[in-house]
Scaffold this motif. Sequence first.
Motif, PDB file in Angstrom:
ATOM      1  N   UNK A  77      39.219  26.463  23.317  1.00  0.00           N
ATOM      2  CA  UNK A  77      38.594  25.218  22.855  1.00  0.00           C
ATOM      3  C   UNK A  77      38.371  24.266  24.028  1.00  0.00           C
ATOM      4  N   UNK A  78      39.318  24.243  24.957  1.00  0.00           N
ATOM      5  CA  UNK A  78      39.181  23.369  26.123  1.00  0.00           C
ATOM      6  C   UNK A  78      38.010  23.839  26.999  1.00  0.00           C
ATOM      7  N   UNK A  79      37.908  25.146  27.169  1.00  0.00           N
ATOM      8  CA  UNK A  79      36.797  25.716  27.945  1.00  0.00           C
ATOM      9  C   UNK A  79      35.459  25.393  27.269  1.00  0.00           C
ATOM     10  N   UNK A  80      35.418  25.525  25.958  1.00  0.00           N
ATOM     11  CA  UNK A  80      34.181  25.248  25.216  1.00  0.00           C
ATOM     12  C   UNK A  80      33.822  23.767  25.285  1.00  0.00           C
ATOM     13  N   UNK A  81      34.827  22.902  25.232  1.00  0.00           N
ATOM     14  CA  UNK A  81      34.571  21.462  25.318  1.00  0.00           C
ATOM     15  C   UNK A  81      34.007  21.121  26.694  1.00  0.00           C
ATOM     16  N   UNK A  82      34.552  21.781  27.730  1.00  0.00           N
ATOM     17  CA  UNK A  82      34.009  21.609  29.082  1.00  0.00           C
ATOM     18  C   UNK A  82      32.536  22.034  29.112  1.00  0.00           C
ATOM     19  N   UNK A  83      32.248  23.217  28.547  1.00  0.00           N
ATOM     20  CA  UNK A  83      30.870  23.736  28.582  1.00  0.00           C
ATOM     21  C   UNK A  83      29.926  22.916  27.694  1.00  0.00           C
ATOM     22  N   UNK A  84      30.449  22.404  26.592  1.00  0.00           N
ATOM     23  CA  UNK A  84      29.612  21.577  25.703  1.00  0.00           C
ATOM     24  C   UNK A  84      29.056  20.395  26.508  1.00  0.00           C
ATOM     25  N   UNK A  85      29.899  19.813  27.325  1.00  0.00           N
ATOM     26  CA  UNK A  85      29.476  18.696  28.170  1.00  0.00           C
ATOM     27  C   UNK A  85      28.683  19.182  29.384  1.00  0.00           C
ATOM     28  N   UNK A  86      29.151  20.267  29.999  1.00  0.00           N
ATOM     29  CA  UNK A  86      28.519  20.732  31.235  1.00  0.00           C
ATOM     30  C   UNK A  86      27.144  21.339  30.993  1.00  0.00           C
ATOM     31  N   UNK A  87      26.964  22.018  29.833  1.00  0.00           N
ATOM     32  CA  UNK A  87      25.669  22.613  29.512  1.00  0.00           C
ATOM     33  C   UNK A  87      24.808  21.625  28.726  1.00  0.00           C
ATOM     34  N   UNK A  88      25.444  20.772  27.933  1.00  0.00           N
ATOM     35  CA  UNK A  88      24.751  19.624  27.355  1.00  0.00           C
ATOM     36  C   UNK A  88      23.934  19.837  26.105  1.00  0.00           C
ATOM     37  N   UNK A  89      24.153  20.969  25.396  1.00  0.00           N
ATOM     38  CA  UNK A  89      23.338  21.233  24.197  1.00  0.00           C
ATOM     39  C   UNK A  89      23.936  20.533  22.968  1.00  0.00           C
ATOM     40  N   UNK A  90      24.078  19.219  23.061  1.00  0.00           N
ATOM     41  CA  UNK A  90      24.772  18.462  22.003  1.00  0.00           C
ATOM     42  C   UNK A  90      23.796  17.916  20.959  1.00  0.00           C
ATOM     43  N   UNK A  91      24.265  17.701  19.737  1.00  0.00           N
ATOM     44  CA  UNK A  91      23.417  17.071  18.730  1.00  0.00           C
ATOM     45  C   UNK A  91      23.438  15.552  18.940  1.00  0.00           C
ATOM     46  N   UNK A  92      22.342  14.904  18.630  1.00  0.00           N
ATOM     47  CA  UNK A  92      22.302  13.445  18.707  1.00  0.00           C
ATOM     48  C   UNK A  92      23.056  12.834  17.544  1.00  0.00           C
ATOM     49  N   UNK A  93      23.311  11.518  17.612  1.00  0.00           N
ATOM     50  CA  UNK A  93      24.057  10.830  16.555  1.00  0.00           C
ATOM     51  C   UNK A  93      23.379  10.908  15.188  1.00  0.00           C
ATOM     52  N   UNK A  94      22.065  10.782  15.168  1.00  0.00           N
ATOM     53  CA  UNK A  94      21.346  10.835  13.881  1.00  0.00           C
ATOM     54  C   UNK A  94      21.472  12.224  13.254  1.00  0.00           C
ATOM     55  N   UNK A  95      21.344  13.272  14.074  1.00  0.00           N
ATOM     56  CA  UNK A  95      21.475  14.635  13.560  1.00  0.00           C
ATOM     57  C   UNK A  95      22.908  14.904  13.100  1.00  0.00           C
ATOM     58  N   UNK A  96      23.873  14.377  13.844  1.00  0.00           N
ATOM     59  CA  UNK A  96      25.275  14.550  13.437  1.00  0.00           C
ATOM     60  C   UNK A  96      25.508  13.870  12.087  1.00  0.00           C
ATOM     61  N   UNK A  97      24.942  12.708  11.944  1.00  0.00           N
ATOM     62  CA  UNK A  97      25.129  11.932  10.707  1.00  0.00           C
ATOM     63  C   UNK A  97      24.467  12.625   9.514  1.00  0.00           C
ATOM     64  N   UNK A  98      23.258  13.139   9.723  1.00  0.00           N
ATOM     65  CA  UNK A  98      22.571  13.851   8.632  1.00  0.00           C
ATOM     66  C   UNK A  98      23.376  15.079   8.201  1.00  0.00           C
ATOM     67  N   UNK A  99      23.932  15.793   9.174  1.00  0.00           N
ATOM     68  CA  UNK A  99      24.711  16.988   8.851  1.00  0.00           C
ATOM     69  C   UNK A  99      25.959  16.588   8.071  1.00  0.00           C
ATOM     70  N   UNK A 100      26.603  15.519   8.524  1.00  0.00           N
ATOM     71  CA  UNK A 100      27.810  15.034   7.855  1.00  0.00           C
ATOM     72  C   UNK A 100      27.491  14.572   6.428  1.00  0.00           C
ATOM     73  N   UNK A 101      26.351  13.963   6.244  1.00  0.00           N
ATOM     74  CA  UNK A 101      25.924  13.538   4.915  1.00  0.00           C
ATOM     75  C   UNK A 101      25.722  14.765   4.020  1.00  0.00           C
TER      76      UNK A 101
END
Length: 382
Positions: free
Chosen positions: A223-247
């Motif tokens: 999980x720590x390695x993946x968290x590093x790569x999530x930031x280092x590779x940068x393929x993150x969802x935006x806040x609006x997309x995160x919110x829609x998914x959570x909804x």
Amino acid sequence: MNRPEDGFETLAIHAGQEPDPLTGAVVPPIYQVSTYAQDGVGGLRNGYEYSRSANPTRTALQECLAALEGGAHGLAFASGLAAEDTLLRAVLAPGGHLICGDDAYGGSYRLFSRVYDSWGVSTTAVSMHDLAAVRAAIRPETKLIWCETPSNPMLGITDIAALAQLAHEAGILLVIDNTFASPYLQQPLALGADVVVHSTTKYVGGHSDVVGGALVLNDAELAERLTFLQNAMGAVPGPMDSWLTLRGVKTLAVRMDRHCDNAERIAAALSGHPVVTKVHYPGMTEHPGHEIATKQMRRFGGMISFQVGSLERALEICAKTRLFTLGESLGGVESLIEHPGKMTHASVAGSMLEVPDDLVRLSVGIESGDDLLADLLQALGR
Ligand SMILES: *Cc1c(COP(=O)(O)O)cnc(C)c1O
């Protein structure tokens, strides 16, 4: 605060979603922001520094998805394939090998065989329903087994607990793509899988209005390695997309129950229909994976595929439905119909993942079951 004994429906609505500490807003706000004020150099407030690294709306989604899969760590991505790419980077290196199902999602297979191949990673596709074939495909350099169950588009079922045992005996990670089942119907980590992958675009988001992906796992080091790569590779969802998914997630349980109700009715009607030569739905007792599905799933899901004897007839049915919209994707509240051979799985034509050309796939929505059935019967004609 969540309690471990909280039920799925409770977690879907509350996990990671405490009322906002500032205002008491009962829904996590859309933190539409890229950067955060610091109290002196390095003085982060609540750990937030820059939204590629972390964003509060995304954190809420990640915590909720982890809770729903019964995992310790959740990571959200801009798409299912972005989640897959980040995981492959974490686990594989040039010279590595992975084994996937011969009925894997076409986009996953394309990523393995046409992107990772040039990085020196090789892929073997085998039938995941044949554990002897999986075992025979293992090489010294095999790092992971990638399995979808139910699979797309043939609705094949794999025994997750048995596959996990096989993988772990060989020191290999087992990844389950849980997109078709959703965590409401199936929880692979509890059955021994190491990592769960989701295209949250599908049932988790559930409203065909956002593309996203996720990984859930228990292992802290990975999980720590993946968290590093999530930031280092940068393929993150935006806040609006995160919110829609959570909804979308809040209603996952009630939606899935209705998807299952409607799909069970439709599968039964199709199986007695003269135009239909074969129905693929794990809820039917004659489905080869029915017994395993009964053991590892709560219900059988909203996806059905069926065969009608010829390409022409399949295309004709796809053209004739009124409520089942012709389109790719799946898992939304609205019903969809598609021809896998010419649409979602066109990229695997000519490979061993090729699908029958008389196959039609349905993503059964949560409209009135009566209306859906009537629509399908008129499209089948005769
Ligand atoms: C759609 C899908 C994916 C890919 O996810 P995206 O969000 O489209 O990138 C992966 N696996 C399965 C089973 C899917 O249906």
